[in-house]
Design a protein around this motif. Structure first.
Motif, PDB file in Angstrom:
ATOM      1  N   GLY A  79       0.378  -0.733  -0.526  1.00 18.43           N
ATOM      2  CA  GLY A  79       0.240   0.102  -0.210  1.00 18.43           C
ATOM      3  C   GLY A  79       1.218   1.252   0.158  1.00 18.43           C
ATOM      4  N   ASP A  80       0.213   2.415   0.011  1.00 15.59           N
ATOM      5  CA  ASP A  80       0.922   3.713   0.140  1.00 15.59           C
ATOM      6  C   ASP A  80       1.703   3.861   1.691  1.00 15.59           C
ATOM      7  OD1 ASP A  80      -0.289   4.036  -1.816  1.00 15.59           O
ATOM      8  OD2 ASP A  80      -2.177   5.821  -1.186  1.00 15.59           O
ATOM      9  N   VAL A  81       2.485   5.098   1.442  1.00 20.32           N
ATOM     10  CA  VAL A  81       3.348   4.877   3.074  1.00 20.32           C
ATOM     11  C   VAL A  81       3.599   6.733   2.313  1.00 20.32           C
ATOM     12  CG1 VAL A  81       5.734   4.526   3.509  1.00 20.32           C
ATOM     13  CG2 VAL A  81       5.359   2.588   1.923  1.00 20.32           C
ATOM     14  N   ALA A  82       3.816   6.766   3.956  1.00 20.02           N
ATOM     15  CA  ALA A  82       3.751   8.244   4.223  1.00 20.02           C
ATOM     16  C   ALA A  82       4.502   8.529   3.942  1.00 20.02           C
ATOM     17  CB  ALA A  82       3.006   8.698   5.283  1.00 20.02           C
ATOM     18  N   VAL A  83       5.035  10.093   3.575  1.00 22.73           N
ATOM     19  CA  VAL A  83       6.455  10.950   3.140  1.00 22.73           C
ATOM     20  C   VAL A  83       6.768  11.279   3.715  1.00 22.73           C
ATOM     21  CG1 VAL A  83       7.632  12.459   2.050  1.00 22.73           C
ATOM     22  CG2 VAL A  83       5.976  10.567   0.470  1.00 22.73           C
ATOM     23  N   VAL A  84       7.747  11.420   5.063  1.00 24.34           N
ATOM     24  CA  VAL A  84       8.842  11.782   5.657  1.00 24.34           C
ATOM     25  C   VAL A  84       9.079  13.126   5.266  1.00 24.34           C
ATOM     26  CG1 VAL A  84      10.544  11.895   7.754  1.00 24.34           C
ATOM     27  CG2 VAL A  84       9.127   9.872   7.275  1.00 24.34           C
ATOM     28  N   ASN A  85       8.619  14.341   6.293  1.00 28.19           N
ATOM     29  CA  ASN A  85       8.683  15.796   6.000  1.00 28.19           C
ATOM     30  C   ASN A  85      10.261  15.635   6.392  1.00 28.19           C
ATOM     31  OD1 ASN A  85       6.267  16.237   5.830  1.00 28.19           O
ATOM     32  ND2 ASN A  85       5.581  16.517   7.292  1.00 28.19           N
ATOM     33  N   SER A  86      10.531  16.565   5.496  1.00 27.00           N
ATOM     34  CA  SER A  86      12.392  16.998   5.644  1.00 27.00           C
ATOM     35  C   SER A  86      12.362  17.763   6.906  1.00 27.00           C
ATOM     36  CB  SER A  86      12.437  17.474   4.045  1.00 27.00           C
ATOM     37  OG  SER A  86      12.596  18.625   3.843  1.00 27.00           O
ATOM     38  N   GLY A  87      13.658  17.400   7.214  1.00 25.51           N
ATOM     39  CA  GLY A  87      13.814  18.043   8.138  1.00 25.51           C
ATOM     40  C   GLY A  87      13.214  18.043  10.027  1.00 25.51           C
ATOM     41  N   LYS A  88      12.398  16.710   9.763  1.00 26.12           N
ATOM     42  CA  LYS A  88      11.650  16.329  10.913  1.00 26.12           C
ATOM     43  C   LYS A  88      12.397  15.218  11.402  1.00 26.12           C
ATOM     44  CE  LYS A  88       8.152  18.954  11.069  1.00 26.12           C
ATOM     45  NZ  LYS A  88       7.686  19.729  12.305  1.00 26.12           N
TER      46      LYS A  88
END
Length: 574
Positions: free
Chosen positions: A505-514
């Motif tokens: 399934g879909d995978v959330a994208v980790v926000n850069s800098g977090k």
């Protein structure tokens, strides 16, 4: 010592031979440092020295598992070196000691060990071995532990959960050390006290103006020992490593050990002569020197029933070994802490009196029989440190470490007639029924009726083998049969991944800098400093309504006044 003395033939005749599992009337013939025959009507060569043991007991020589000789600790050096200390041990019926090497933080374990050996080899009067302290942790320590085991005959390491900023290991470090001990087959000795809370308790006591020896008992309550004991057993269980708890001093810690054993965990416990005989009321004595003389850690416990309880645990095999933890200091040395109890050097004497005091309080006191006495003073130590049955048992082929013990004899303990060093004796005036008459070390008659015939340097270092069956046999079997009903909890079972279809399934994208919270950190990062000096600002929030919102397309509705909110009206001011 002459070669003829070393090869002497000795016949001990007419006594009762006592091992940890049986007592029998038998003669014992010794030659070339080895017990050659045990039995009745022995056929022996001529020229043997005959020792009449009629009405006496013939015991395996004692093994003292914790002595501190020629050791610098808390700005003081112990009064006994390896000569005077081992000589005192022989006078008390102990024929082997295990000393401590305690490296300073960041000091090489190997260098500390070699320094100790170079001093001890030329002085000891009896056989000895060494524990090495793991007082810090890193790749160098890991490598040196393995080298000490493989090349130097060391099979035990001691770790500390107390002595913050000195010897104390963090839980993660202790876990890694225990894993390594398991891998190399070493005995993992752990001093269990909550070092963080001990340090806080000491500060609190000093702030309250408590500066005397009673502060040692106030700042180190037994709940800190019990908590750390449970934690040490838990960490060892997770590391699949047998654990050996030292200086068990309280009823609550003893209960933790008993519970762990009933759960099937591989736990061994060692207490000391002092903890099993004396109580913490000594710290409240009006004489400062008397009170300070009893300062040790963990401290003697205030509850007067504690010594009786610990002696019972020795009698029923909850605790396995009693050592002296001999670390003698003079009153003058203790006085370095006359205005601050945290500066009083920790340590008590007792290498000479261990056997007689335990006989008096344990056997005469009805807590154990003579076989159990042999177990807790000799045989169990031999089994744990992989010396059995070469030591700790009187059988043909064993080392001739033998004591002729007079169960009817008596002596009054006094600092005036002791062999061990120091100007105090904790058992002053105690009359003991049960005394050593003759001590034989490796076939050499070294002590008889108060007279020594031992020579400085005549003792030998005993290399110790790894993976003692007494500790590791059960662990090895459990690893072979992971689904066995012997498993005490799920953590003991073999870890195994679950076989499943991969997630597509879909995978959330980790926000850069977090920060990636999936990462494993060795250390918990400190809280970032804010403009408020590190304090939380209750008016500040990371929540924001700026920018586009998900409900922007929904028409706004007019506000409504709630006349009867859920729970009724509030008369307070909000």
């Amino acid at each position: 010592m002459s070669s003829s003395s070393a090869n002497a033939r000795i016949l001990i005749k007419g006594g009762k031979v006592v091992n940890d599992d049986c007592t029998q009337e038998a003669d014992v013939y010794i030659e070339n440092g080895i017990i050659q025959q045990v039995g009745k009507e022995l056929m022996i060569p001529g020229g043997a020295k005959v020792i009449d043991a009629s009405g006496k007991l013939v015991l395996p020589g004692g093994i003292d598992t914790s002595v501190h000789l020629e050791e610098s600790f808390m700005n003081a050096t112990t009064m006994d070196d390896f000569y005077s200390g081992t000589k005192a041990a022989l006078a008390g019926g102990t024929t082997m000691v295990i000393g401590h090497v305690l490296p300073e933080k960041n000091e090489s374990l190997m260098e500390a060990y070699e320094k100790c050996r170079s001093s001890a080899d030329s002085k000891t009067c009896c056989d000895y071995a060494l524990h090495v302290g793991v007082t810090w942790w890193g790749p160098k320590v890991r490598a040196e532990m393995e080298k000490l085991v493989r090349e130097k005959g060391v099979n035990s390491f001691q770790m500390f959960m107390a002595y913050k900023d000195m010897y104390m290991l963090r839980d993660s470090e202790l876990f890694q050390v225990l894993q390594h001990c398991k891998d190399i087959g070493a005995v993992a000795r752990v001093h269990a006290e909550n070092g963080e809370l001990v340090a806080e308790g000491a500060k609190e006591a000093l702030d309250l103006g408590i500066c005397g020896p009673e502060g040692i008992e106030i700042s180190r309550p037994e709940e800190l020992e019990a908590e750390a004991t449970h934690r040490a057993i838990t960490i060892a269980n997770r590391a699949h490593c047998p654990v050996y708890l030292v200086n068990v001093s309280s009823m609550s810690a003893g209960d933790v050990v008993a519970t762990a054993k009933m759960q099937g965990k591989v736990v061994q416990g060692e207490t000391t002569t002092a903890h099993s005989v004396l109580n913490g009321m000594q710290y409240y004595h009006q004489d400062w020197a008397h009170a300070a003389a009893h300062v040790t850690v963990p401290p003697l416990r205030l509850d007067p029933s504690t010594p009786n309880f610990l002696m019972s645990l020795l009698g029923n095999d909850t605790l396995n070994v009693v050592g002296s933890d001999h670390r003698p200091f003079t009153t003058k040395q203790k006085a370095m802490g006359k205005d601050d109890f945290t500066k009083i050097p920790h340590g008590l004497p007792g290498i000479q009196d261990r056997m007689s005091v335990i006989w008096e309080k344990g056997v005469i006191g009805g807590k154990m029989d003579e076989n159990r006495f042999v177990a807790v003073t000799s045989s169990n130590a031999a089994k744990i440190y992989n010396l059995y049955p070469r030591k700790g048992r009187i059988i043909p082929g064993a080392d001739a470490d033998v004591v002729v013990w007079d169960p009817e004899g008596s002596k009054t303990i006094s600092v005036d007639n002791q062999v061990q060093a120091g100007d105090i004796n904790l058992y002053e005036g105690l009359r003991c029924h049960g005394v050593p008459l003759v001590t034989i070390s490796r076939g050499r008659l070294v002590y008889e009726n108060g007279m020594f015939t031992c020579a400085e340097g005549s003792g030998k270092f005993c290399p110790l083998r790894t993976f003692p069956d007494y500790l590791y046999k059960k662990m090895v079997q459990r690893e072979k049969v992971p689904d066995s009903t012997l498993m005490t909890d799920k953590s003991c079972q073999m870890m195994k991944a679950v076989e499943r279809e991969p997630y597509n399934g879909d995978v959330a994208v980790v926000n850069s800098g977090k920060r990636d919270f999936g990462a494993s950190d060795l250390d918990t990062p400190s809280r970032p400093t804010t403009r408020h000096g590190g304090m939380r600002d209750l008016q500040e929030s990371s929540f924001s309504l700026s920018g586009a919102q998900i409900d922007d397309n929904i028409p706004k509705r007019s506000s409504a006044r709630i006349l009867a909110p859920p729970g009724g009206r509030s008369s307070g001011i909000w």
